[in-house]
Design a protein around this motif. Structure first.
Motif, short mmCIF file in Angstrom:
data_model
loop_
_atom_site.label_atom_id
_atom_site.label_comp_id
_atom_site.label_asym_id
_atom_site.label_seq_id
_atom_site.Cartn_x
_atom_site.Cartn_y
_atom_site.Cartn_z
N PHE A 29 7.29 -0.45 5.12
CA PHE A 29 6.83 0.93 5.28
C PHE A 29 7.96 1.94 5.17
N ILE A 30 9.19 1.51 5.50
CA ILE A 30 10.30 2.45 5.41
C ILE A 30 10.78 2.59 3.98
N PHE A 31 10.89 1.48 3.26
CA PHE A 31 11.54 1.53 1.95
C PHE A 31 10.58 1.43 0.78
N GLY A 32 9.33 1.17 1.03
CA GLY A 32 8.36 1.15 -0.06
C GLY A 32 8.12 -0.22 -0.64
N GLY A 75 8.47 -1.29 -3.77
CA GLY A 75 9.45 -1.80 -4.73
C GLY A 75 10.57 -2.54 -4.04
N ASP A 95 5.15 -2.97 -12.97
CA ASP A 95 4.12 -2.18 -13.61
C ASP A 95 3.10 -3.04 -14.34
N LEU A 97 -0.80 3.76 -0.20
CA LEU A 97 -1.01 4.83 0.78
C LEU A 97 -2.04 4.39 1.81
N TRP A 145 -2.62 4.91 4.82
CA TRP A 145 -3.23 5.87 5.74
C TRP A 145 -4.39 6.61 5.09
N TYR A 201 3.60 3.11 -11.56
CA TYR A 201 3.61 3.34 -10.12
C TYR A 201 4.99 3.73 -9.64
N TRP A 210 7.25 2.73 -7.63
CA TRP A 210 7.52 1.57 -6.78
C TRP A 210 8.60 1.84 -5.74
N ASP A 211 9.56 2.72 -6.06
CA ASP A 211 10.68 2.89 -5.13
C ASP A 211 10.45 3.98 -4.11
N GLU A 212 9.26 4.54 -4.06
CA GLU A 212 9.00 5.59 -3.08
C GLU A 212 8.23 5.01 -1.89
N PRO A 213 8.52 5.47 -0.67
CA PRO A 213 7.71 5.06 0.47
C PRO A 213 6.30 5.66 0.41
N VAL A 214 6.16 6.79 -0.29
CA VAL A 214 4.84 7.39 -0.50
C VAL A 214 4.58 7.42 -2.01
N PRO A 215 4.07 6.31 -2.55
CA PRO A 215 3.99 6.20 -4.01
C PRO A 215 2.66 6.72 -4.58
N TYR A 216 2.74 7.21 -5.80
CA TYR A 216 1.54 7.63 -6.51
C TYR A 216 1.47 6.95 -7.86
#
Lengths: 624, 256
Positions: free
Chosen positions: A26-29, A31, A38, A103, A105, B112, B114-120
């Motif tokens: 949750f902190i780093f995502g 990836g 992809d 996401l 939440w 995607y 991928w490297d974001e904690p809030v990804p779109y």
């Protein structure tokens, strides 16, 4: 009772480890923690946790159908554990999904924003509704312990048949809709698995899996609590599973033959072996085991048979869920250890809740002796440490929480720093040439390797010069790139096309033909043009410049924006041939001051470090 | 009303102006090769790319904006939708990150963060803001060769067929995107086979939403059917048990 306690200890360790990984997710995502890409956006968490988890929870609807609808009273001891497993299975699926969703939440959006055309919409609603129904089905059991909730319990019991019926109906939809998810991918999924009736296949296999899951769960929990195994009942379930598996096999085979994919069996690709293994494990061997009465009533054979069905069917879900798409998408996906840890952690947590419920509530007719709640008079010592850990309840709590915290800390410590801070920038692949000291560097990611003789670098630079490339304060992957020392790696184009001279289509000459062997390959050590082209006459000025003045090849130098020069710049210039000279634009200015059209390209890092010298075109004199 | 883009592979010189214009218009950041990227140049920060093929062929890859998009059908919350202008656009406020759109797309387009904690999910949106105001997308606007042009889909298809007739031998006699998976809003004219743009060389003309439609339509029948079947089964079994009991009671006195 040691067996239960040790199992619990292991489960707590795995859960603690997974909790650390989950926090990092949750902190780093995604990836940073997964190997998803992809082209493989769904991995282990969907294939195993969600698809497999739901299928494993199939025992709930199968057992309730057998007991409440078909009135087979003898299966009564299986019903409550099966419903509990289904309920926990669905909670685990939702919990696991929280890690997989980008996401999480926003998961409630499924309730507000509707897209009834989407199979995933159906899946989502089935999960929500069925989990609710399972809660209503199961809650009378824990409520038994509390007399003040008797009214609620009676109310729930009154509508029990309705809940059961609803649960079966929702399960039918849900098990099949997991198959519908993959109907939209006819080009990705391997034809041996893709089928127009994938939902039907999923539903039938879920029944078989449900039966065997109940058997396996009974075998495991009875082994764990040292009970007499329910061999006769398991044998009956096995007999039923034979029929379901046979139907499943026929449906699957007829579908493959009708769609004309049967000839594929002979093409020898790796998917065929996976397919045959799957059929063997999930259908053939279990059918043999449970069809022969001698094996069917044998405890060990039951273990093997039911485990094979469970394993084989989950394997099937993984195959459909992405494994057999890899050859089409051209990706190579292996789950990262963090993905595996979270999957195991979710299962362990569910198993812990299961054991808790079995010990606390009336799930079995005879509640197992809870080792932690036995009355104790004499204090028991931990003989390894000679420390009294308190009464059994307290001591096991101490042990479990210690295990949890320790493994949580280890999990945190093991987080690969590169994944977290490197933000997934691709490594340039380096491999060792077989039998040599030379390293092969795949710089352009196109599998054309450059040789890097490490030993030669060491001897030439001196043994004490390691720090020129390796920085002790920096991680291993932040070594110097080649171009930081070999600044002349850029191809001089104004006078000489290096690539053409080296390529097969061009002059096709070897490196050593121009560069003296054993000396650093740069322009100093190279032959002069005149050595090969005796007819060419170069002025001394050009020859001197050739040694000092290097520039990028055209496509690199013009920042891959040929047209911005040819349309815009050529209008300004009277002498259009000047365009071939870099200095027409690069008037010893810093990149920031460049033409706006070139600005985008100058944000690339290595272009900033190249500031070209100015050459006056009229006099060809270099101006330092 | 449905707009489209027609890209002529034979005209493209691979100058990448469309790529930089796209980055500028959509405020995309610089792109670094990441471990999760496919090698076709598309990424969450690159919504269009040029694929180099042998013999100086440059193929621009971007979202095909299908007429019946698989991603729109797949999205459980309707975060992706097709506008009347023809663009398939993305509503990041609705998205929950399930990535089913990425699984469903036959061209492998959505990418995607991928490297974001809030990804779109990120992909070409046909510069929808510009499209709404009646302008054309940045890539077609900037193309110096007219290799990629913008217009009404119907007109572009006619133009494409005219071009094929007028220049015999220059193109393969096919407009890529006219019929595939129900037709796409991004069309190609080419002298090489463009099958590599999708996961399979021949993807047929059947729109992908039609593959799931039968399953989704039969959901209520399956639901009610299963309920009815279970109730019926229960009734039969109960009845039989009652009859058995009666029989046993009848038989018992006769035995004595």
């Amino acid at each position: 009772m040691n067996r239960v306690q040790n199992t619990k200890l292991v489960l707590w360790i795995v859960t603690g480890f997974a909790a650390a990984v989950g926090l990092n997710r949750f902190i780093f995502g995604l990836g940073a923690t997964t190997n998803l890409t992809d082209s493989t956006p769904w991995g282990l968490w969907i294939g195993f946790d969600v698809m497999g988890g739901v299928a494993l929870a199939g025992g709930g609807f199968v057992m309730t159908a057998i007991f409440y609808i078909m009135k087979r009273e003898e299966f009564q001891p299986f019903v409550k554990p099966a419903v509990l497993t289904a309920f926990l299975g669905y909670l685990a699926v939702i919990f696991g999904l929280m890690f997989d969703l980008g996401l999480p939440w926003n998961i409630w959006h499924m309730i507000v924003y509707w897209n009834p055309h989407s199979p995933l919409f159906e899946v989502g609603w089935c999960v929500m509704l069925y989990t609710g129904v399972l809660l209503l089905e199961f809650s009378p059991v824990p409520l038994e312990n509390y007399s003040r909730y008797a009214k609620i319990r009676n109310f729930l019991m009154k509508f029990r048949f309705l809940f059961i019926l609803l649960g079966i109906m929702l399960s039918t939809l849900h098990q099949s809709s997991l198959g519908s998810l993959f109907l939209i991918m006819p080009f990705k999924l391997h034809p041996l698995w893709y089928s127009n009736i994938l939902p039907v296949q999923f539903f039938i296999s879920a029944i078989a899996l449900g039966l065997m899951m109940v058997s396996l769960e009974s075998l495991v929990s009875h082994w764990l609590y040292r009970r007499e195994p329910e061999t006769d009942l398991v044998a009956k379930l096995g007999k039923a599973a034979v029929w379901v598996l046979a139907v499943y096999f026929i449906v699957k085979m007829v579908d493959i033959i009708l769609s004309g994919d049967f000839a594929m069996i002979a093409d020898g690709s790796w998917e065929i072996y996976i397919f045959l293994t799957e059929i063997l494990i999930s259908i053939f061997i279990p059918i043999i085991i449970f069809a022969v009465p001698r094996f069917r009533k044998n405890n060990k054979a039951q273990w093997i048979g039911s485990f094979m069905v469970v394993f084989g069917m989950v394997f099937n879900r993984i195959n459909v869920g992405g494994l057999t798409m890899l050859s089409v998408t051209g990706d190579s996906y292996t789950p990262s250890w963090m993905e595996i840890t979270i999957s195991l952690g979710v299962i362990s947590a569910a198993a812990l809740v299961f054991l808790f419920a079995i010990e606390k509530f009336n799930i079995w007719e005879l509640k197992p002796h809870d080792p932690e709640s036995l009355p104790h008079t004499a204090p028991s010592f931990d003989y390894s440490s000679r420390v009294w850990l308190g009464t059994p309840g307290v001591s096991s709590l101490t042990k479990y929480s210690l295990a949890f915290i320790m493994s949580f800390a280890i999990g945190m410590a093991l987080m690969p720093e590169k994944k977290l801070y490197g933000k997934g920038i691709e490594d340039i692949k380096v491999s060792r040439a077989s039998g040599k000291d030379t390293l092969l560097i795949n710089g352009n990611r196109d599998d054309n390797f450059v040789e890097f003789p490490h030993k030669e670098h060491k001897t030439r630079m001196g043994e004490d010069q390691c720090t020129k490339c390796h920085h002790l304060t920096l991680p291993k992957y932040q070594e110097n790139s080649c171009w930081e020392c070999h600044t002349s790696m850029y191809k001089p184009v104004d006078f000489f096309n290096h690539e053409w001279h080296g390529s097969d289509e061009g002059a096709n000459i070897k490196c050593k033909d121009c560069h003296t062997a054993g000396v650093i390959r740069n322009i100093e050590s190279a032959k002069q043009c005149v050595d090969c082209h005796p007819k060419y006459k170069f002025s001394a000025l050009v020859n001197n410049n050739l040694k000092k003045y290097y520039t990028l090849s055209y496509t690199d130098a013009l920042h891959k924006l040929c047209v911005s020069c040819h349309t815009l710049k050529s209008m300004e210039l009277i002498n259009k041939q000047k365009l071939a000279q870099c200095t027409t634009c690069h008037k010893s200015e810093l990149p920031e001051k460049l033409n706006a059209d070139l600005k985008w390209a100058t944000t690339l890092p290595h272009f900033n470090s190249v500031i070209l010298p100015v050459i006056d075109l009229e006099t060809n004199k270099r101006d330092n | 009303m449905s707009k489209a883009i027609l890209t002529d592979i034979t005209k493209c010189i691979g100058c990448l102006k469309c790529v930089s214009a796209c980055k500028e218009t959509n405020n995309l950041e610089m792109d670094v090769p990441r471990i999760w990227q496919k090698n076709d140049g598309l990424s969450s920060e690159n919504w269009t790319s040029i694929i180099q093929k042998p013999d100086k062929h440059y193929v621009r890859k971007q979202c095909r904006h299908c007429l019946e998009p698989a991603c729109v059908t797949a999205c459980p919350v309707g975060a992706l939708y097709k506008t009347k202008e023809g663009a398939v656009v993305y509503d990041s406020d609705k998205c929950l990150g399930c990535r089913y759109c990425m699984m469903a797309c036959p061209f492998g387009i959505p990418r995607y963060d991928w490297d974001e904690p809030v990804p779109y999910v990120r992909k070409c949106i046909l510069c929808y803001d510009k499209l709404k105001d009646g302008n054309q997308p940045a890539c077609t606007e900037i193309c110096p060769e007219g290799a990629t042009i913008f217009g009404e889909r119907k007109e572009l298809i006619i133009t494409a067929h005219c071009k094929i007739k007028e220049n015999p031998g220059r193109y393969i006699n096919k407009v890529w995107g006219e019929h595939e998976v129900g037709g796409t809003s991004v069309l190609y004219l080419s002298d090489i086979d463009l099958g590599f743009l999708s996961y399979q060389t021949h993807i047929g003309n059947k729109p992908l939403p039609e593959t799931t439609a039968p399953a989704m339509e039969s959901v209520p029948y399956a639901f009610i059917g299963m309920g009815g079947f279970m109730l019926g089964l229960n009734w039969i079994i109960r009845r039989r048990m009652e009859l058995n009991k009666k029989q046993v009671k009848k038989e018992e006195p006769s035995d004595e």
